[in-house]
Design an enzyme around this catalytic site. Structure first.
Site, PDB file in Angstrom:
ATOM      1  N   GLU A   1       0.876  -1.167   0.000  1.00 39.82           N
ATOM      2  CA  GLU A   1       0.000   0.000   0.000  1.00 39.82           C
ATOM      3  C   GLU A   1       0.910   1.212   0.000  1.00 39.82           C
ATOM      4  O   GLU A   1       1.700   1.397   0.924  1.00 39.82           O
ATOM      5  CB  GLU A   1      -0.925  -0.027   1.219  1.00 39.82           C
ATOM      6  CG  GLU A   1      -2.075   0.974   1.141  1.00 39.82           C
ATOM      7  CD  GLU A   1      -1.670   2.340   1.638  1.00 39.82           C
ATOM      8  OE1 GLU A   1      -1.409   3.222   0.781  1.00 39.82           O
ATOM      9  OE2 GLU A   1      -1.609   2.524   2.850  1.00 39.82           O
TER      10      GLU A   1
ATOM     11  N   CYS B   1      -2.109   8.251   4.460  1.00 41.81           N
ATOM     12  CA  CYS B   1      -2.159   7.941   3.039  1.00 41.81           C
ATOM     13  C   CYS B   1      -3.531   8.238   2.452  1.00 41.81           C
ATOM     14  O   CYS B   1      -3.671   8.417   1.250  1.00 41.81           O
ATOM     15  CB  CYS B   1      -1.777   6.482   2.793  1.00 41.81           C
ATOM     16  SG  CYS B   1      -2.679   5.319   3.819  1.00 41.81           S
TER      17      CYS B   1
END
Length: 991
Positions: free
Chosen positions: A750, A784
């Site tokens: 990720e 994020c």
């Protein structure tokens, strides 16, 4: 003071008699449309809406977004989208004008005009004016009907200090204006015959949360200081003008702090003798009777009566939804009769104590009103100590009837523009049209008045049925005093444990000879959180050897035992929640609410993955005659876990838990900035009974220890969360087949995003601004999922930008340990310098409309907003990971989507819109792994919102989702021919 009531049957008879008088004394035609004065564009529409729940919802949603629509074609288009769907029962002419014409056609625009006029008429029904002049005319009409008033300024959401000060100033200007006007009005009986005291002719109702944009129960002292300073200004103006100030009650989370602010202020010498002030009790709250008792005890100590407005409560849906989402106890009664019963109990309590408090019974329920008036006569409550209050535009005929019976009635009268008043209008519509509404029931010609006036009969409390499926761990409610005290205790405890050494460890061997590197507090780099014993490639080799050896036994450990290890970790996390929250606050400067939510997420990962592995362990059987087929999974081997610093607990622990419960062993290399938290993760698994060697704690530099583990031929899987550059490098390294390697490595990566929120013309701007602020500047944009681009459609661009800038300007920058802080430091000096470099170049890429200063020492960067940024500018393309927000303008919604999709990332995205077609198009075309509509883009919850992106944001995996564990497993199919010598077992055959 306590009086014994008369016989209950006699009181009931009096209540029935008085209630019947009020009902008979009211005038006006029957039917729900009469209640709404038939002000809609079609006399029957509201009646039909009440009979059609789908139509009711769509109609109110349309009304909600009307103020944002600036042209007739736009209104017509939204009418088509909301009311043009199949199955809605509309007047034939209206249905044709909606469905069969273009939005800019004459019939459509005619329908739009009727819709606008109808909504305005509805608003005028419940809102006494759009400005002071209109409000004064309406108030004068009330006075002619012998009704008093209390004025409320509409506009519930305050997004900035600029707006909060405007709210305050409007009241400061309003009171002398009202006072000068009402003196010329004909008087109404507002004199208490016993004391000859003239009651206040001017009354205002104030929401304390609107006085301070950073109103927060988590920061009670700071909030109280600011709000009291502004309340003092209001009270002094009220003293000069003879006005009465009443404090409204809002959502449950604000209740205790609101009482504290008002009561502490009114105990000060300047205000202790003031009686022209009031508070509110909401009877639908389960703890409201205790609140009434507390207020009475306080009033007795104070010595001067205040007024208590008793209401049923106006935020029922919001309270139920919030509590359900958070898995908290629902604070309101879920049975209307329970609320009505509690209302009567509190009424009796207040009226018995009329020497301590004056009571305002605020209700449209004739039973509740008659009950209060009968009890007031029984307890000999003086006229000064009781009044009836009703909402403007609701139950007018009851107000008139009571005034005719010489009872004092005050009308709560909101005024203001339609846009800020829309939330209030929708609440009134919901209240009017609810099946349990007394007003709606009273207009049923077939209903016996005695049935309306009977005493409320609460249903027996039922035990909630257990919810099927996964239940998330609830976050703590920091509006509660005991929760904040536990946090403060934990912060003090952990502060005394700072500075310890956390060496790398392979099995039982502590690698104490390795160099120790300090991990520091980003808010105060001079404060060392702990000394980290960094590993080396040699230590990594030892860890790999042990992990590989342990894998041979751990993979054969029954799934149930592996799952129970995770569940024991989850229990420890819950037991040590506040302690772990404190460690997160110190080591990575995470604010308590977000740190607590991260603990909840870690708990959820453990429990959810344990549940999912039990499911996967069942495999899949597909047998046919003479043959069995079994599909199941095997673990892959040694998993290397490389975690991030921004979620140093939940993400590494979640990846580790997934690896272990699937039968893999794991080597955890935590981020260099959060290695103390990494050591805590391993400690939790050790205490949960994980076998030695199944998990190794190996902190170190990414370019040495991390790179060695990634390249190792016996690494079966790498689970990584971090930057795109490192993620792509890991992906490249794992694709290389090295000597001794016997399987292809799998990568779970990720890698962040350049996330955008689109705000269109129909958006609720209050909601959008608060959502963007939270998404962009929560944890200083170091998520994020954080919003780093907001794409605003041209018609609202300037207004949105102005309000957004003021909202961000109001944020406090400071350490995570300070409850007033909204923007914390970035993680380290490198991050600070990198972010400041982007800010230094911002003026060449757009217009810097905000650059807040930042305190020192500490790695602080003030919130920065750059407007007019081009879609291809570095600020709009590159991940910054700091509190920097680029604002882009789009000419159309499709253009906004093109801009949003115009980056290599596809992690999260957001949309604020009330246009159904835009919402549907975003669902289809917005290239993100997680799309959030009309809410912030941060705060994904395990199982509810599995998290992860694609394109260059990741490999398409979803942490906390039903298929995540599959990444840690290899599938196998076993087929057996069970036929021998022409016969085979027959399932279910009995001899």
């Amino acid at each position: 003071m306590t009086l014994t009531p008369a016989r209950p049957d006699l009181l009931e008879a009096q209540i029935l008699h008085l209630g019947t008088q009020i009902l008979k004394g009211s005038t006006g035609s029957k039917g729900l449309s009469a209640l709404l004065q038939k002000s809609w564009w079609d006399d029957k529409l509201m009646d039909w809406a009440m009979a059609d729940e789908v139509l009711r919802v769509e109609l109110f949603r349309l009304v909600d977004c009307l103020p944002a629509l600036k042209s007739k074609p736009e209104i017509a288009r939204h009418m088509q989208e909301y009311l043009g769907q199949r199955g809605l029962h509309l007047p034939e002419l209206l249905q044709k004008s909606i469905n069969y014409t273009k939005p800019d056609s004459l019939p459509a625009q005619t329908a739009a005009t009727a819709m606008t006029l109808g909504a305005e008429q509805l608003a005028k029904r419940f809102i006494c004016g759009a400005n002071v002049e209109e409000a004064l005319k309406a108030l004068q009409q009330l006075r002619k009907k012998k009704l008093a008033f209390s004025v409320d300024l509409l506009g519930e959401a305050v997004t900035s200090e600029h707006e909060a000060l405007q709210y305050l100033q409007r009241y400061l200007d309003l009171m002398p204006r009202l006072a000068s006007v009402v003196q010329s009005w004909s008087p109404i009986p507002l004199i208490d015959q016993a004391t000859s005291e003239e009651l206040a002719r001017v009354s205002i109702s104030v929401k304390v949360s609107a006085l301070f944009s950073q109103f927060d129960p988590f920061n009670p002292d700071g909030t109280q200081q600011v709000v009291q300073e502004r309340l003092v200004q209001l009270l002094r103006q009220a003293q000069q003008t003879g006005a009465f100030v009443h404090i409204d009650m809002e959502q449950y989370a604000y209740k205790d702090l609101t009482y504290q602010i008002v009561q502490d202020l009114l105990m000060q010498p300047e205000w202790r003798g003031v009686s022209r002030v009031g508070m509110t009790i909401q009877a639908y709250l389960k703890d409201s009777y205790q609140d009434a008792q507390q207020i009475l005890a306080w009033a007795k100590t104070r010595g001067t009566p205040v007024t208590v407005r008793l209401v049923k409560g106006a935020y029922w849906d919001q309270e139920v939804i919030r509590a359900s989402q958070e898995h908290w106890e629902i604070p309101v009664y879920t049975d209307k009769a329970q609320t009505d019963h509690n209302f009567e109990a509190i009424t009796a309590l207040l009226l018995q104590n009329h020497a301590l408090v004056h009571t305002a019974i605020a209700s449209h329920n004739v039973r509740s009103l008659a009950h209060a008036l009968v009890l007031a006569d029984h307890y000999q409550v003086p006229a000064r100590a009781l009044e009836i209050q009703m909402l403007y535009g609701m139950a007018d005929r009851y107000a008139q009837a009571l005034a005719g019976l010489e009872r004092r009635v005050r009308v709560y009268s909101p005024y203001g523009e339609l846009l800020p008043g829309m939330a209030y209008l929708i609440r009134r519509l919901l209240e009017n049209t609810a099946n349990t509404s007394f007003l709606r029931q009273s207009l049923n010609d077939g209903l016996d008045p005695q049935e309306l006036l009977t005493a409320p009969r609460p249903r027996p409390t039922q035990t909630p049925v257990a919810t099927l499926g996964f239940i998330n761990s609830p976050n703590q409610d920091f509006s509660r005093t005991e929760v904040r005290l536990q946090l403060q205790t934990a912060l003090q405890k952990v502060q005394g444990q700072l500075g310890q050494t956390y060496p790398a460890r392979v099995g039982t061997q502590i690698l104490a000879d390795l160099p120790a590197v300090p991990s520091v507090n980003p808010a105060d780099p001079a404060q060392t959180i702990g000394f980290i014993g960094y590993g080396s490639p040699e230590a990594a080799q030892k860890a790999m050897t042990l992990a590989r050896q342990t894998f041979l036994s751990w993979r054969r450990t029954p799934v149930e035992e592996r799952a129970q290890v995770l569940e024991r970790v989850a229990r420890q996390l819950e037991e040590r929640r506040f302690e772990i929250t404190a460690w997160l606050t110190y080591e990575v400067a995470k604010p308590a609410r977000e740190a607590d939510a991260e603990v909840s997420e870690a708990i959820d990962f453990c429990c959810y993955y344990a549940q999912q592995m039990r499911r996967l362990d069942q495999g899949q059987h597909r047998d046919v005659a003479g043959e069995t087929n079994f599909y199941h999974y095997w673990p892959r081997g040694v998993s290397v876990i490389i975690g991030p610093w921004n979620f140093p607990l939940a993400i590494p622990l979640g990846m580790t838990a997934a690896a272990l419960v699937t039968g893999n062993t794991a080597i955890l290399k935590p981020s260099e900035q959060s290695s103390v938290i990494g050591a805590l993760i391993v400690e939790l698994f050790d205490r949960a009974g994980l076998p030695t060697g199944a998990l190794t704690y190996l902190p170190g530099k990414g370019e040495s220890v991390g790179a060695y583990l990634v390249r190792h031929p016996q690494t079966a899987l790498v689970a990584f969360t971090g930057s795109r550059a490192v993620g792509c490098q890991i992906y490249q390294e794992c694709a290389v087949l090295r000597p001794g390697q016997t399987q292809m490595k799998r990568v779970i990566a990720e890698m962040g995003g350049k996330n955008a929120i689109i705000v269109d013309e129909s958006a609720d701007l209050d909601q959008a601004i608060l959502g963007v602020i939270q998404s962009a500047f929560g944890y200083s944009g170091q998520k994020c999922s954080a919003c780093s681009r907001v794409i605003v459609l041209a018609p609202i661009y300037d207004l949105f930008l102005e309000r957004l800038t003021e909202a961000a300007r109001s944020l406090t920058v400071g350490p995570a340990t300070d409850p007033s802080t909204r923007v914390v430091p970035v993680i380290d000096q490198d991050a600070q310098e990198r972010t400041l470099q982007y800010i230094a170049s911002a003026s060449s890429q757009g217009r810097v409309v905000l650059q807040q200063s930042a305190p020192s020492p500490g790695y602080y960067v003030g919130p920065t907003i750059v407007a007019d940024v081009a879609p291809d500018a570095p600020l709009a393309q590159e991940e910054i990971f700091g509190p920097v927000l680029a604002v882009l303008k789009a000419q159309s919604f499709t253009a906004a989507l093109d801009i949003a999709n115009g980056t290599p990332y596809a992690l999260t995205g957001g949309l604020y819109s009330r246009t159904p077609s835009h919402i549907q198009l975003a669902r289809q075309e917005f290239e993100v792994g997680n799309l959030y509509i009309n809410r912030s883009t941060t705060g994904a919850i395990v199982e509810r919102q599995p998290f992860g992106g694609f394109k260059l944001s990741g490999l398409g995996t979803k942490a906390g989702g039903p298929d995540y564990l599959l990444q840690f497993l290899d599938p196998r199919t076993i087929t057996e021919n069970v036929q021998r010598q022409g016969f085979a077992p027959l399932a279910g055959f009995e001899f």
